[in-house]
Design a protein around this motif. Structure first.
Motif, PDB file in Angstrom:
ATOM      1  N   ASN A   1       1.150  -1.266  -0.067  1.00 57.47           N
ATOM      2  CA  ASN A   1       0.269  -0.018   0.012  1.00 57.47           C
ATOM      3  C   ASN A   1       1.101   1.346   0.027  1.00 57.47           C
ATOM      4  O   ASN A   1       1.852   1.375   0.921  1.00 57.47           O
ATOM      5  CB  ASN A   1      -0.887   0.064   1.380  1.00 57.47           C
ATOM      6  CG  ASN A   1      -1.874  -1.194   1.040  1.00 57.47           C
ATOM      7  OD1 ASN A   1      -2.414  -1.646   0.221  1.00 57.47           O
ATOM      8  ND2 ASN A   1      -2.326  -1.523   2.335  1.00 57.47           N
TER       9      ASN A   1
ATOM     10  N   LEU B   1       2.011   4.651   1.026  1.00 56.48           N
ATOM     11  CA  LEU B   1       2.195   5.229   2.347  1.00 56.48           C
ATOM     12  C   LEU B   1       2.308   7.035   1.861  1.00 56.48           C
ATOM     13  O   LEU B   1       2.418   7.865   2.791  1.00 56.48           O
ATOM     14  CB  LEU B   1       3.493   5.133   2.970  1.00 56.48           C
ATOM     15  CG  LEU B   1       3.360   3.762   3.575  1.00 56.48           C
ATOM     16  CD1 LEU B   1       4.594   3.487   4.191  1.00 56.48           C
ATOM     17  CD2 LEU B   1       2.070   3.529   4.506  1.00 56.48           C
ATOM     18  N   THR B   2       2.250   7.429   0.425  1.00 54.84           N
ATOM     19  CA  THR B   2       2.209   8.816   0.287  1.00 54.84           C
ATOM     20  C   THR B   2       1.154   9.549   0.911  1.00 54.84           C
ATOM     21  O   THR B   2       0.027   9.131   1.113  1.00 54.84           O
ATOM     22  CB  THR B   2       1.891   8.963  -1.165  1.00 54.84           C
ATOM     23  OG1 THR B   2       2.833   8.216  -2.322  1.00 54.84           O
ATOM     24  CG2 THR B   2       1.866  10.263  -1.619  1.00 54.84           C
TER      25      THR B   2
ATOM     26  N   GLN C   1       1.180  10.001   4.329  1.00 55.49           N
ATOM     27  CA  GLN C   1       1.133   9.721   5.538  1.00 55.49           C
ATOM     28  C   GLN C   1       2.465  10.118   6.167  1.00 55.49           C
ATOM     29  O   GLN C   1       3.185  10.535   5.745  1.00 55.49           O
ATOM     30  CB  GLN C   1       1.247   7.890   5.599  1.00 55.49           C
ATOM     31  CG  GLN C   1       0.154   7.346   4.837  1.00 55.49           C
ATOM     32  CD  GLN C   1      -0.945   7.138   6.029  1.00 55.49           C
ATOM     33  OE1 GLN C   1      -0.944   6.768   6.948  1.00 55.49           O
ATOM     34  NE2 GLN C   1      -2.291   7.883   5.442  1.00 55.49           N
ATOM     35  N   LEU C   2       2.330   9.934   7.623  1.00 52.98           N
ATOM     36  CA  LEU C   2       3.630  10.127   8.587  1.00 52.98           C
ATOM     37  C   LEU C   2       4.200   8.983   8.873  1.00 52.98           C
ATOM     38  O   LEU C   2       3.197   7.880   9.415  1.00 52.98           O
ATOM     39  CB  LEU C   2       3.134  10.700   9.723  1.00 52.98           C
ATOM     40  CG  LEU C   2       2.529  12.316   9.825  1.00 52.98           C
ATOM     41  CD1 LEU C   2       2.184  12.823  10.912  1.00 52.98           C
ATOM     42  CD2 LEU C   2       3.406  13.031   9.196  1.00 52.98           C
TER      43      LEU C   2
ATOM     44  N   TYR D   1       7.016  12.963   6.773  1.00 48.06           N
ATOM     45  CA  TYR D   1       5.964  13.032   6.073  1.00 48.06           C
ATOM     46  C   TYR D   1       6.454  12.665   4.718  1.00 48.06           C
ATOM     47  O   TYR D   1       7.450  12.766   3.951  1.00 48.06           O
ATOM     48  CB  TYR D   1       5.553  14.460   5.830  1.00 48.06           C
ATOM     49  CG  TYR D   1       4.560  14.655   4.894  1.00 48.06           C
ATOM     50  CD1 TYR D   1       3.036  14.635   5.459  1.00 48.06           C
ATOM     51  CD2 TYR D   1       4.553  14.861   3.616  1.00 48.06           C
ATOM     52  CE1 TYR D   1       1.954  14.675   4.445  1.00 48.06           C
ATOM     53  CE2 TYR D   1       3.430  14.936   2.852  1.00 48.06           C
ATOM     54  CZ  TYR D   1       2.097  14.807   3.265  1.00 48.06           C
ATOM     55  OH  TYR D   1       1.025  14.915   2.335  1.00 48.06           O
TER      56      TYR D   1
ATOM     57  N   THR E   1      -1.482  15.466  -1.525  1.00 47.14           N
ATOM     58  CA  THR E   1      -2.869  15.177  -1.233  1.00 47.14           C
ATOM     59  C   THR E   1      -3.680  16.388  -1.545  1.00 47.14           C
ATOM     60  O   THR E   1      -2.938  17.478  -1.882  1.00 47.14           O
ATOM     61  CB  THR E   1      -3.102  14.729   0.403  1.00 47.14           C
ATOM     62  OG1 THR E   1      -2.739  15.763   1.124  1.00 47.14           O
ATOM     63  CG2 THR E   1      -1.788  13.375   0.886  1.00 47.14           C
TER      64      THR E   1
ATOM     65  N   SER F   1       3.127   3.854  10.679  1.00 45.79           N
ATOM     66  CA  SER F   1       2.528   4.740   9.800  1.00 45.79           C
ATOM     67  C   SER F   1       0.995   5.244  10.479  1.00 45.79           C
ATOM     68  O   SER F   1       0.556   4.713  11.167  1.00 45.79           O
ATOM     69  CB  SER F   1       2.343   4.405   8.640  1.00 45.79           C
ATOM     70  OG  SER F   1       1.452   3.460   8.250  1.00 45.79           O
ATOM     71  N   VAL F   2       1.008   6.597  10.234  1.00 49.41           N
ATOM     72  CA  VAL F   2      -0.227   7.258  10.751  1.00 49.41           C
ATOM     73  C   VAL F   2      -0.595   8.375   9.854  1.00 49.41           C
ATOM     74  O   VAL F   2       0.132   9.020   9.027  1.00 49.41           O
ATOM     75  CB  VAL F   2       0.144   8.087  12.153  1.00 49.41           C
ATOM     76  CG1 VAL F   2       1.138   8.933  12.264  1.00 49.41           C
ATOM     77  CG2 VAL F   2      -1.408   8.351  12.905  1.00 49.41           C
ATOM     78  N   ASP F   3      -1.977   8.617   9.647  1.00 43.57           N
ATOM     79  CA  ASP F   3      -2.454   9.640   9.143  1.00 43.57           C
ATOM     80  C   ASP F   3      -1.914  11.032   9.443  1.00 43.57           C
ATOM     81  O   ASP F   3      -1.760  11.175  10.325  1.00 43.57           O
ATOM     82  CB  ASP F   3      -3.993   9.819   9.069  1.00 43.57           C
ATOM     83  CG  ASP F   3      -4.911   8.517   8.274  1.00 43.57           C
ATOM     84  OD1 ASP F   3      -4.074   7.969   7.599  1.00 43.57           O
ATOM     85  OD2 ASP F   3      -5.841   8.447   8.850  1.00 43.57           O
ATOM     86  N   ALA F   4      -1.764  11.746   8.236  1.00 42.04           N
ATOM     87  CA  ALA F   4      -0.859  13.088   8.533  1.00 42.04           C
ATOM     88  C   ALA F   4      -2.317  14.188   8.762  1.00 42.04           C
ATOM     89  O   ALA F   4      -2.955  13.992   8.070  1.00 42.04           O
ATOM     90  CB  ALA F   4      -0.112  13.497   7.449  1.00 42.04           C
ATOM     91  N   ASP F   5      -2.068  14.889   9.533  1.00 41.51           N
ATOM     92  CA  ASP F   5      -2.904  16.219   9.664  1.00 41.51           C
ATOM     93  C   ASP F   5      -2.204  17.669   9.732  1.00 41.51           C
ATOM     94  O   ASP F   5      -0.861  17.535  10.432  1.00 41.51           O
ATOM     95  CB  ASP F   5      -3.869  16.144  10.778  1.00 41.51           C
ATOM     96  CG  ASP F   5      -3.402  16.019  11.999  1.00 41.51           C
ATOM     97  OD1 ASP F   5      -2.645  17.162  12.513  1.00 41.51           O
ATOM     98  OD2 ASP F   5      -3.127  14.862  12.762  1.00 41.51           O
TER      99      ASP F   5
END
Length: 185
Positions: free
Chosen positions: A2, A4-5, A7-8, A26, A98, A147-151
């Motif tokens: 998958n 990871l573009t 993502q953190l 990032y 994104t 990995s975690v969602d970026a905000d």
């Protein structure tokens, strides 16, 4: 695999490489064919401010940017600058990562920032983190990264020292419960 573009990546506590220990990266691009490219968002170049960098480049920074830090984006091409920013700013060479984030690596964005006409929020980094095809996936499988969602609040937060723990907190991770051993269920 998958992608990871956008993502953190969060370094696991046992990360021994001092360039990436307790780092948050990032991911700007990630593909099976090309590998991955990212920017470390929680390590500063202690010896350099935006005002000093702008003076070196003979650009005039806006007053509010003079003391802003310059980030250590990673060990690859440390003399090359990248601006990770909110996606409302675009120029021809901007890479839209994104809907919320973009990366631009030109003097034009620095000039726009200096005039106060740049992106709403941004990080200026020198260098980047790069992985060959399959390398990042192998490091994740070896328990090197989460990995975690970026905000935007986490990415652009001025509290550099808290980013690593905040990123882990987004996953609900308790540092005392993390294993240093990789395995398969």
């Amino acid at each position: 695999m998958n992608s990871l573009t956008g993502q953190l990546l969060v370094a696991m506590p046992q990360m021994m490489d001092p360039r990436f220990a307790r780092s948050v990266v990032y991911i700007c691009a990630h593909s099976e064919e090309a590998g991955a490219m990212g920017l470390v968002i929680n390590k500063l170049l202690q010896s350099l401010t935006m005002g000093e960098l702008f003076a070196h480049l003979k650009l005039e920074p806006a007053r509010q940017n003079r003391a802003s830090p310059v980030y250590f984006g990673g060990p690859v091409e440390p003399g090359r600058g990248f601006v990770l920013h909110t996606a409302e700013y675009k120029e021809e060479s901007t890479l839209a990562v994104t809907a919320d984030f973009a990366v631009t690596a030109t003097l034009d964005i620095l000039r726009a920032i200096g005039r106060g006409e740049g992106p709403r929020r941004s990080i200026l980094a020198l260098g980047y983190a790069g992985w060959a095809p399959g390398q990042l996936d192998a490091e994740i499988q070896a328990n090197g990264w989460l990995s975690v969602d970026a905000d935007a609040e986490l990415v652009f937060d001025d509290d550099i020292d808290a980013k690593w723990q905040r990123a882990l907190g987004k996953l609900g991770v308790d540092l005392t419960m993390l294993s240093t051993d990789a395995g398969h269920a």
